[in-house]
Design a protein around this motif. Structure first.
Motif, mmCIF file in Angstrom:
data_model
loop_
_atom_site.group_PDB
_atom_site.id
_atom_site.type_symbol
_atom_site.label_atom_id
_atom_site.label_comp_id
_atom_site.label_asym_id
_atom_site.label_seq_id
_atom_site.Cartn_x
_atom_site.Cartn_y
_atom_site.Cartn_z
ATOM 1 N N CYS A 181 -102.632 7.414 -28.975
ATOM 2 C CA CYS A 181 -101.745 6.757 -29.932
ATOM 3 C C CYS A 181 -100.784 7.706 -30.637
ATOM 4 O O CYS A 181 -100.021 7.277 -31.499
ATOM 5 N N ASP A 182 -100.796 8.978 -30.286
ATOM 6 C CA ASP A 182 -99.990 9.938 -31.040
ATOM 7 C C ASP A 182 -98.785 10.460 -30.273
ATOM 8 O O ASP A 182 -98.256 11.519 -30.584
ATOM 9 N N ASP A 183 -98.324 9.714 -29.275
ATOM 10 C CA ASP A 183 -97.131 10.159 -28.571
ATOM 11 C C ASP A 183 -96.060 9.074 -28.588
ATOM 12 O O ASP A 183 -96.301 7.931 -28.988
ATOM 13 N N GLU A 184 -94.870 9.432 -28.169
ATOM 14 C CA GLU A 184 -93.737 8.513 -28.220
ATOM 15 C C GLU A 184 -93.914 7.314 -27.296
ATOM 16 O O GLU A 184 -93.480 6.202 -27.616
ATOM 17 N N ARG A 185 -94.579 7.511 -26.164
ATOM 18 C CA ARG A 185 -94.818 6.401 -25.234
ATOM 19 C C ARG A 185 -95.596 5.278 -25.925
ATOM 20 O O ARG A 185 -95.259 4.108 -25.819
ATOM 21 N N PHE A 186 -96.651 5.652 -26.655
ATOM 22 C CA PHE A 186 -97.426 4.643 -27.369
ATOM 23 C C PHE A 186 -96.598 3.989 -28.466
ATOM 24 O O PHE A 186 -96.624 2.764 -28.630
ATOM 25 N N GLN A 232 -93.417 3.496 -28.735
ATOM 26 C CA GLN A 232 -92.451 2.548 -28.170
ATOM 27 C C GLN A 232 -93.160 1.291 -27.658
ATOM 28 O O GLN A 232 -92.693 0.175 -27.877
ATOM 29 N N ALA A 233 -94.274 1.477 -26.964
ATOM 30 C CA ALA A 233 -95.032 0.333 -26.439
ATOM 31 C C ALA A 233 -95.574 -0.520 -27.582
ATOM 32 O O ALA A 233 -95.585 -1.756 -27.497
ATOM 33 N N HIS A 234 -96.004 0.112 -28.648
ATOM 34 C CA HIS A 234 -96.522 -0.635 -29.790
ATOM 35 C C HIS A 234 -95.433 -1.501 -30.399
ATOM 36 O O HIS A 234 -95.646 -2.694 -30.656
ATOM 37 N N ARG A 235 -94.262 -0.918 -30.627
ATOM 38 C CA ARG A 235 -93.157 -1.681 -31.211
ATOM 39 C C ARG A 235 -92.710 -2.824 -30.295
ATOM 40 O O ARG A 235 -92.493 -3.942 -30.744
ATOM 41 N N ARG A 236 -92.583 -2.535 -29.026
ATOM 42 C CA ARG A 236 -91.990 -3.500 -28.087
ATOM 43 C C ARG A 236 -92.976 -4.534 -27.558
ATOM 44 O O ARG A 236 -92.616 -5.671 -27.307
ATOM 45 N N PHE A 237 -94.248 -4.149 -27.367
ATOM 46 C CA PHE A 237 -95.201 -5.017 -26.685
ATOM 47 C C PHE A 237 -96.458 -5.339 -27.487
ATOM 48 O O PHE A 237 -96.839 -6.495 -27.621
ATOM 49 N N LEU A 238 -97.145 -4.341 -27.992
ATOM 50 C CA LEU A 238 -98.479 -4.533 -28.553
ATOM 51 C C LEU A 238 -98.485 -5.311 -29.862
ATOM 52 O O LEU A 238 -99.290 -6.225 -30.040
#
Length: 191
Positions: free
Chosen positions: A167-172, A174-180
């Motif tokens: 959960c501490d990288d940019e990939r997460f 972005q995924a959290h904002r857009r999908f999760l």
């Protein structure tokens, strides 16, 4: 068996416009496949889509294709996609050994494709809320049979968080904002 993004592929089987009106929980299957497929594409997990006899059943549901601009499309006449030599060879060449599987009808094309994948040595993950049939009881029976054969029943959340891993990288982020975040409160039926 833990899913790894770099070893995974999402396979969406036959979520076709001509078939979906008679599929119990068909809209949910499309929404969940589109959601996970969008997340998959955003983190470089390949998404493949099959269509069974599109001349008779129509093409894939447009909402699904719109959500998956990077998908690879396979048309088939066999219920088991693995019975298509080009499909089987291309999958083997991809190096992806973990297949997250969903679609319709769960007890026909999805199950037969899953059995074909297992026979070929792949790890198969049955995406429970995105596998549907005309009757939900048949979707449940297909899941039970697949699990007995060696597949693993999963939810889209399980898959997403395993692919993201931390959960501490940019990939997460972005995924959290857009999908999760948007999905967290959505009601689901697990057939």
């Amino acid at each position: 068996m833990r899913l790894k993004r770099e070893e995974s592929l999402l396979l969406v089987v036959d979520l076709q416009a001509g078939l979906l009106p008679v599929i119990e929980h068909g809209d949910q299957a499309v929404n969940e496949a589109a959601w996970l497929g969008g997340l998959a594409e955003s983190i470089e997990v390949p998404v493949w889509v099959t269509e069974q006899y599109p001349e008779g059943l129509g093409g894939s549901e447009p909402r699904l294709l719109e959500a998956l601009p990077g998908h690879r499309l396979w048309q088939k006449l066999t219920f088991d996609a693995c019975a298509n030599p080009e499909f089987a060879a291309t999958l083997a060449e991809s190096g992806r050994r973990q297949v997250v599987l969903c679609g319709s009808e769960a007890h026909i094309c999805v199950m037969q494709t899953g059995l074909g994948l297992l026979a070929a040595g792949y790890e198969v993950y049955w995406l429970t809320e995105a596998c549907a049939s005309r009757r939900a009881a048949e979707a449940r029976l297909a899941r039970e049979r697949m699990v007995q054969a060696g597949a693993v029943a999963v939810s889209a959340d399980m898959v997403a968080y395993e692919w993201l891993h931390r959960c501490d990288d940019e990939r997460f982020k972005q995924a959290h904002r857009r999908f999760l975040k948007a999905r967290a409160s959505r009601p689901l039926v697990f057939a």
